[in-house]
Design a protein around this motif. Sequence first.
Motif, PDB file in Angstrom:
ATOM      1  N   UNK A  97       2.323  10.085  -5.948  1.00  0.00           N
ATOM      2  CA  UNK A  97       2.768   9.900  -4.564  1.00  0.00           C
ATOM      3  C   UNK A  97       4.275   9.678  -4.483  1.00  0.00           C
ATOM      4  N   UNK A  98       4.859   9.114  -5.523  1.00  0.00           N
ATOM      5  CA  UNK A  98       6.309   8.928  -5.597  1.00  0.00           C
ATOM      6  C   UNK A  98       7.016  10.281  -5.500  1.00  0.00           C
ATOM      7  N   UNK A  99       6.552  11.255  -6.291  1.00  0.00           N
ATOM      8  CA  UNK A  99       7.179  12.581  -6.311  1.00  0.00           C
ATOM      9  C   UNK A  99       6.884  13.358  -5.033  1.00  0.00           C
ATOM     10  N   UNK A 100       5.681  13.211  -4.514  1.00  0.00           N
ATOM     11  CA  UNK A 100       5.320  13.898  -3.269  1.00  0.00           C
ATOM     12  C   UNK A 100       6.179  13.415  -2.108  1.00  0.00           C
ATOM     13  N   UNK A 101       6.401  12.115  -2.061  1.00  0.00           N
ATOM     14  CA  UNK A 101       7.216  11.548  -0.994  1.00  0.00           C
ATOM     15  C   UNK A 101       8.669  11.993  -1.128  1.00  0.00           C
ATOM     16  N   UNK A 110       0.820  -1.216   0.000  1.00  0.00           N
ATOM     17  CA  UNK A 110       0.000   0.000   0.000  1.00  0.00           C
ATOM     18  C   UNK A 110       0.848   1.257   0.000  1.00  0.00           C
ATOM     19  N   UNK A 111       2.037   1.169   0.568  1.00  0.00           N
ATOM     20  CA  UNK A 111       2.917   2.341   0.658  1.00  0.00           C
ATOM     21  C   UNK A 111       4.019   2.307  -0.407  1.00  0.00           C
ATOM     22  N   UNK A 112       3.818   1.525  -1.475  1.00  0.00           N
ATOM     23  CA  UNK A 112       4.877   1.309  -2.470  1.00  0.00           C
ATOM     24  C   UNK A 112       5.447   2.622  -2.995  1.00  0.00           C
ATOM     25  N   UNK A 113       4.592   3.491  -3.538  1.00  0.00           N
ATOM     26  CA  UNK A 113       5.092   4.708  -4.177  1.00  0.00           C
ATOM     27  C   UNK A 113       5.670   5.686  -3.162  1.00  0.00           C
ATOM     28  N   UNK A 114       5.072   5.744  -1.995  1.00  0.00           N
ATOM     29  CA  UNK A 114       5.603   6.598  -0.931  1.00  0.00           C
ATOM     30  C   UNK A 114       7.001   6.127  -0.520  1.00  0.00           C
ATOM     31  N   UNK A 115       7.145   4.832  -0.313  1.00  0.00           N
ATOM     32  CA  UNK A 115       8.435   4.281   0.096  1.00  0.00           C
ATOM     33  C   UNK A 115       9.473   4.402  -1.012  1.00  0.00           C
ATOM     34  N   UNK A 116       9.042   4.204  -2.250  1.00  0.00           N
ATOM     35  CA  UNK A 116       9.959   4.303  -3.390  1.00  0.00           C
ATOM     36  C   UNK A 116      10.498   5.729  -3.492  1.00  0.00           C
ATOM     37  N   UNK A 170      13.472  15.186   0.517  1.00  0.00           N
ATOM     38  CA  UNK A 170      14.604  15.934  -0.053  1.00  0.00           C
ATOM     39  C   UNK A 170      14.039  16.924  -1.077  1.00  0.00           C
ATOM     40  N   UNK A 171      13.503  18.055  -0.613  1.00  0.00           N
ATOM     41  CA  UNK A 171      12.813  18.995  -1.507  1.00  0.00           C
ATOM     42  C   UNK A 171      13.692  19.476  -2.657  1.00  0.00           C
ATOM     43  N   UNK A 172      13.084  19.546  -3.826  1.00  0.00           N
ATOM     44  CA  UNK A 172      13.753  20.074  -5.014  1.00  0.00           C
ATOM     45  C   UNK A 172      13.620  21.592  -5.054  1.00  0.00           C
ATOM     46  N   UNK A 231      10.736   8.063  -1.158  1.00  0.00           N
ATOM     47  CA  UNK A 231      11.613   8.405  -0.037  1.00  0.00           C
ATOM     48  C   UNK A 231      12.954   7.683  -0.140  1.00  0.00           C
ATOM     49  N   UNK A 232      12.951   6.439  -0.628  1.00  0.00           N
ATOM     50  CA  UNK A 232      14.217   5.707  -0.743  1.00  0.00           C
ATOM     51  C   UNK A 232      15.092   6.296  -1.847  1.00  0.00           C
ATOM     52  N   UNK A 233      14.473   6.778  -2.926  1.00  0.00           N
ATOM     53  CA  UNK A 233      15.266   7.423  -3.970  1.00  0.00           C
ATOM     54  C   UNK A 233      15.874   8.724  -3.444  1.00  0.00           C
TER      55      UNK A 233
END
Length: 285
Positions: A235-239, A99-105, A244-246, A107-109
């Motif tokens: 959600x990937x980009x939001x996380x 369920x948290x795949x994109x959020x975790x992805x 690490x804000x751009x 943040x890990x990137x």
Amino acid sequence: MKLLPEVILQLFKKETSIDSIIPIGGGCIHQAGVFHFEDRKYFLKWNIDSHKMFETEAKGLNLLRATNSVSIPQVIGCGSVNGTDYLCLEYIESSLKSKSFWKDFGSSLAQLHSNTTSNFGLDHDNFIGSLPQNNGQHTNWTDFFIQERLTPQLKLAIDQGLIYSNLNSAFERLFTILPDLVPVEPSALLHGDLWSGNFLVGNDGQAVIFDPAVYYGHREAELAFTRLFGGFESQFYESYQDVFPLQQGYADRADIFNLYPLLVHVNLFGSSYLSSVKQILSRFT
């Protein structure tokens, strides 16, 4: 694969009669498959005259894996058997997204990109797809991007007759204004070829990334590449932004960074990608 017993002998120092490998499709450069040995599965890809490609891929995977930020397949080893080169990795079963795949992805990137060094580039060259990738080190991103990324691909496209030399003038105009278009940032460790085809969902429901073209670069180049062909959810980009804000305006300048993968695609797959290159150049120059 008739060479599999010798591969296993080199990797595990054990003799075996195993010669069965299950082919895996999807790759456009090498042959690939999965084999069983001592109750474990391993991923193997092989080709002729590919030792340098496999060696640098293994280095890149190990460099990414050492950061403990995002899941990376373990490198078992690479070598050569009777003129056939190979790379062996742990085999990771594909599963369903958590369920948290994109959020975790995301943040890990962001955590991966927090790894930095004094220069842009790398201490060795490698490959993007089947093309050589220059990683000569520079103290600033603009020089690196021009000299090690855009110029070599542009020259290759011209030499292959895919781009007419008059497009050079548009690139030259871009080069002069590039320092004003792209904000200064420390270098970041990048996967380098991060699109939807280069990650899978591991058995823990989290992202596993592979097939890297590693270097220390501008992290916006990585984020831009993820947008080029789609497949990454918002959600990937939001996380990522949360961790690490751009800098402001990153979405507006993403196309600048994507000139590199687009030129790579021109050189690998032909002039159908050229219209996107021209549109970007006309927008910024």
